[in-house]
Motif scaffolding. Structure first.
Motif, PDB file in Angstrom:
ATOM      1  N   LYS A  80      -2.916  -3.639  -6.127  1.00 11.59           N
ATOM      2  CA  LYS A  80      -2.648  -3.121  -7.498  1.00 11.59           C
ATOM      3  C   LYS A  80      -1.728  -2.220  -7.510  1.00 11.59           C
ATOM      4  N   THR A  81      -0.872  -2.161  -8.673  1.00 14.62           N
ATOM      5  CA  THR A  81       0.382  -1.463  -9.131  1.00 14.62           C
ATOM      6  C   THR A  81       0.154  -0.019  -8.381  1.00 14.62           C
ATOM      7  N   ASN A  82      -0.919   0.729  -8.666  1.00 11.20           N
ATOM      8  CA  ASN A  82      -1.265   2.169  -8.260  1.00 11.20           C
ATOM      9  C   ASN A  82      -1.807   2.002  -6.817  1.00 11.20           C
ATOM     10  N   PHE A 137      17.015  -4.672 -15.296  1.00 12.61           N
ATOM     11  CA  PHE A 137      15.994  -5.487 -14.390  1.00 12.61           C
ATOM     12  C   PHE A 137      14.542  -5.163 -15.121  1.00 12.61           C
ATOM     13  N   TYR A 138      14.341  -3.696 -15.353  1.00 11.00           N
ATOM     14  CA  TYR A 138      13.092  -3.481 -16.195  1.00 11.00           C
ATOM     15  C   TYR A 138      13.081  -3.495 -17.608  1.00 11.00           C
ATOM     16  N   ALA A 139      14.006  -4.122 -18.244  1.00 13.24           N
ATOM     17  CA  ALA A 139      13.857  -4.046 -19.783  1.00 13.24           C
ATOM     18  C   ALA A 139      12.679  -4.384 -20.526  1.00 13.24           C
ATOM     19  N   GLU A 140      11.673  -4.977 -20.031  1.00 12.68           N
ATOM     20  CA  GLU A 140      10.355  -5.070 -20.800  1.00 12.68           C
ATOM     21  C   GLU A 140       9.697  -3.639 -20.591  1.00 12.68           C
ATOM     22  N   HIS A 141       9.871  -2.630 -19.843  1.00 13.87           N
ATOM     23  CA  HIS A 141       9.474  -1.617 -19.830  1.00 13.87           C
ATOM     24  C   HIS A 141      10.278  -0.220 -20.665  1.00 13.87           C
ATOM     25  N   GLU A 142      11.541  -0.773 -21.174  1.00 17.56           N
ATOM     26  CA  GLU A 142      12.376   0.290 -21.815  1.00 17.56           C
ATOM     27  C   GLU A 142      11.251   0.809 -23.090  1.00 17.56           C
ATOM     28  N   VAL A 166      11.772  -4.713  -1.874  1.00 18.65           N
ATOM     29  CA  VAL A 166      11.140  -3.356  -1.166  1.00 18.65           C
ATOM     30  C   VAL A 166      12.045  -2.331  -1.712  1.00 18.65           C
ATOM     31  N   LYS A 167      11.048  -1.366  -2.344  1.00 17.68           N
ATOM     32  CA  LYS A 167      11.535  -0.144  -2.923  1.00 17.68           C
ATOM     33  C   LYS A 167      12.272   0.961  -2.086  1.00 17.68           C
ATOM     34  N   PRO A 168      13.004   1.766  -2.774  1.00 18.15           N
ATOM     35  CA  PRO A 168      13.702   2.815  -1.873  1.00 18.15           C
ATOM     36  C   PRO A 168      12.753   3.672  -1.077  1.00 18.15           C
ATOM     37  N   SER A 177       2.504   6.629  -4.044  1.00 21.14           N
ATOM     38  CA  SER A 177       2.081   6.889  -5.591  1.00 21.14           C
ATOM     39  C   SER A 177       2.413   5.771  -6.462  1.00 21.14           C
ATOM     40  N   LEU A 178       1.931   6.148  -7.558  1.00 21.64           N
ATOM     41  CA  LEU A 178       2.167   5.066  -8.819  1.00 21.64           C
ATOM     42  C   LEU A 178       3.854   4.527  -8.763  1.00 21.64           C
ATOM     43  N   ARG A 179       4.555   5.580  -8.765  1.00 20.66           N
ATOM     44  CA  ARG A 179       5.863   5.355  -8.889  1.00 20.66           C
ATOM     45  C   ARG A 179       6.552   4.928  -7.601  1.00 20.66           C
ATOM     46  N   HIS A 180       6.195   5.472  -6.381  1.00 20.78           N
ATOM     47  CA  HIS A 180       6.779   5.424  -5.315  1.00 20.78           C
ATOM     48  C   HIS A 180       5.793   4.139  -4.501  1.00 20.78           C
ATOM     49  N   ASN A 181       5.827   2.773  -5.154  1.00 20.57           N
ATOM     50  CA  ASN A 181       4.596   2.198  -4.662  1.00 20.57           C
ATOM     51  C   ASN A 181       5.133   0.927  -3.638  1.00 20.57           C
ATOM     52  N   SER A 182       6.392   1.219  -3.272  1.00 19.14           N
ATOM     53  CA  SER A 182       6.913   0.330  -2.087  1.00 19.14           C
ATOM     54  C   SER A 182       7.441  -1.028  -2.243  1.00 19.14           C
ATOM     55  N   VAL A 183       6.750  -1.647  -3.301  1.00 18.28           N
ATOM     56  CA  VAL A 183       7.204  -3.192  -3.504  1.00 18.28           C
ATOM     57  C   VAL A 183       6.943  -3.487  -4.927  1.00 18.28           C
ATOM     58  N   HIS A 184       7.845  -4.583  -5.420  1.00 20.38           N
ATOM     59  CA  HIS A 184       7.879  -4.855  -6.791  1.00 20.38           C
ATOM     60  C   HIS A 184       7.577  -6.646  -6.394  1.00 20.38           C
ATOM     61  N   GLY A 185       6.815  -7.174  -7.268  1.00 22.86           N
ATOM     62  CA  GLY A 185       6.782  -8.763  -7.511  1.00 22.86           C
ATOM     63  C   GLY A 185       6.823  -9.230  -8.922  1.00 22.86           C
ATOM     64  N   ILE A 203      -0.604  -4.396   0.989  1.00 21.74           N
ATOM     65  CA  ILE A 203       0.871  -3.606   1.234  1.00 21.74           C
ATOM     66  C   ILE A 203       0.735  -2.387   0.546  1.00 21.74           C
ATOM     67  N   ARG A 204       0.629  -2.229  -0.741  1.00 20.59           N
ATOM     68  CA  ARG A 204       0.372  -0.933  -1.465  1.00 20.59           C
ATOM     69  C   ARG A 204      -0.667   0.199  -0.667  1.00 20.59           C
ATOM     70  N   SER A 205      -1.745  -0.651  -0.703  1.00 18.17           N
ATOM     71  CA  SER A 205      -2.741   0.348  -0.146  1.00 18.17           C
ATOM     72  C   SER A 205      -2.343   0.922   1.383  1.00 18.17           C
ATOM     73  N   PRO A 254       6.931   5.658 -21.528  1.00 19.94           N
ATOM     74  CA  PRO A 254       7.158   7.003 -20.962  1.00 19.94           C
ATOM     75  C   PRO A 254       7.602   7.098 -19.391  1.00 19.94           C
ATOM     76  N   PHE A 255       7.292   6.104 -18.747  1.00 24.02           N
ATOM     77  CA  PHE A 255       7.710   6.291 -17.435  1.00 24.02           C
ATOM     78  C   PHE A 255       8.909   5.726 -17.043  1.00 24.02           C
ATOM     79  N   PHE A 256       9.672   5.194 -17.934  1.00 20.32           N
ATOM     80  CA  PHE A 256      10.896   4.198 -18.011  1.00 20.32           C
ATOM     81  C   PHE A 256      11.975   5.017 -17.189  1.00 20.32           C
TER      82      PHE A 256
HETATM   83  P1  CMP Z   1       6.584  -2.365 -10.727  1.00 16.34           P
HETATM   84  O1  CMP Z   1       5.980  -3.687 -10.255  1.00 16.34           O
HETATM   85  O2  CMP Z   1       7.800  -2.249  -9.887  1.00 16.34           O
HETATM   86  O3  CMP Z   1       6.962  -2.442 -12.089  1.00 16.34           O
HETATM   87  C1  CMP Z   1       7.195  -1.344 -12.998  1.00 16.34           C
HETATM   88  C2  CMP Z   1       6.732  -0.360 -12.338  1.00 16.34           C
HETATM   89  O4  CMP Z   1       6.633   1.017 -13.048  1.00 16.34           O
HETATM   90  C3  CMP Z   1       5.449  -0.161 -11.533  1.00 16.34           C
HETATM   91  O5  CMP Z   1       5.899  -1.200 -10.338  1.00 16.34           O
HETATM   92  C4  CMP Z   1       5.210   1.210 -11.014  1.00 16.34           C
HETATM   93  O6  CMP Z   1       5.986   1.694  -9.887  1.00 16.34           O
HETATM   94  C5  CMP Z   1       5.986   1.886 -12.171  1.00 16.34           C
HETATM   95  N1  CMP Z   1       4.950   2.356 -13.251  1.00 16.34           N
HETATM   96  C6  CMP Z   1       4.039   1.789 -13.977  1.00 16.34           C
HETATM   97  N2  CMP Z   1       3.438   2.392 -14.510  1.00 16.34           N
HETATM   98  C7  CMP Z   1       3.714   3.730 -14.256  1.00 16.34           C
HETATM   99  C8  CMP Z   1       3.194   4.822 -14.992  1.00 16.34           C
HETATM  100  N3  CMP Z   1       2.221   4.887 -15.817  1.00 16.34           N
HETATM  101  N4  CMP Z   1       3.812   5.933 -14.369  1.00 16.34           N
HETATM  102  C9  CMP Z   1       4.859   5.822 -13.678  1.00 16.34           C
HETATM  103  N5  CMP Z   1       5.515   4.770 -13.042  1.00 16.34           N
HETATM  104  C10 CMP Z   1       4.675   3.504 -13.586  1.00 16.34           C
END
Ligand code: CMP
Length: 141
Positions: A91-93, A49-54, A9-11, A109-117, A102-104, A57-59
């Motif tokens: 969906k993530t967005n 935790f998010y090493a796969e996204h390193e 449950v995100k910030p 927003s895409l970044r402030h998307n409340s939960v991760h799984g 939950i996200r709906s 652009p959004f890292f």
């Molecule tokens: P999460 O499931 O925590 O995994 C990676 C997170 O990166 C994702 O949720 C989004 O909150 C965020 N994310 C994914 N794509 C983008 C993007 N294009 N711009 C900003 N944040 C993103």
């Protein structure tokens, strides 16, 4: 198959007093909370935790957000919990997330998307172990 998946449950959701509402969704879906804690990650913990996204652009923004306040991390256990939890999140967005997810209902927003799984059995195993020792998890059936 009974699986475990890692949930955060995100910030943005913690900050808006949504922990209980989101936990209710898990329990209503018969996803059992078998481990849980509140933590405030530092940059190193979030980057790992998010090493796969390193390199994406959004890292940097992702790490900044995930370290901006406390989160709840939990392990959810249940039949096909990895895919069922992803369906429950939507969906993530949040603009693409189906009604009633939950996200709906909660994400901003895409970044402030409340939960991760976790997105696969392999990432679930890695992510659960990233936050919890075996003796901090209490499987039930
Ligand atoms: P999460 O499931 O925590 O995994 C990676 C997170 O990166 C994702 O949720 C989004 O909150 C965020 N994310 C994914 N794509 C983008 C993007 N294009 N711009 C900003 N944040 C993103």
């Amino acid at each position: 198959t009974i699986e475990k998946t890692l949930s955060i449950v995100k910030p943005d959701a913690v900050d808006r007093n949504l922990i209980g509402a989101i936990y209710q969704r898990f329990e209503n879906a018969d996803l059992k909370i078998v481990a849980a804690k509140m933590i405030h990650m530092n940059a190193e913990k979030a980057q790992g935790f998010y090493a796969e996204h390193e390199g994406k652009p959004f890292f940097a923004d992702l790490v900044e957000f995930m370290t901006s306040g406390p989160v709840m991390v939990q392990v959810l256990e249940g039949e096909s919990s990895i895919t069922r939890y992803r369906e429950l999140m939507g969906k993530t967005n949040p603009e693409d997330a189906a009604c009633g997810t939950i996200r709906s209902d909660f994400a901003l927003s895409l970044r402030h998307n409340s939960v991760h799984g976790s997105d696969s059995p392999e990432s679930a195993a890695r992510e659960v172990a990233y936050f919890f020792a075996d003796d901090e998890i209490f499987p039930r059936s």
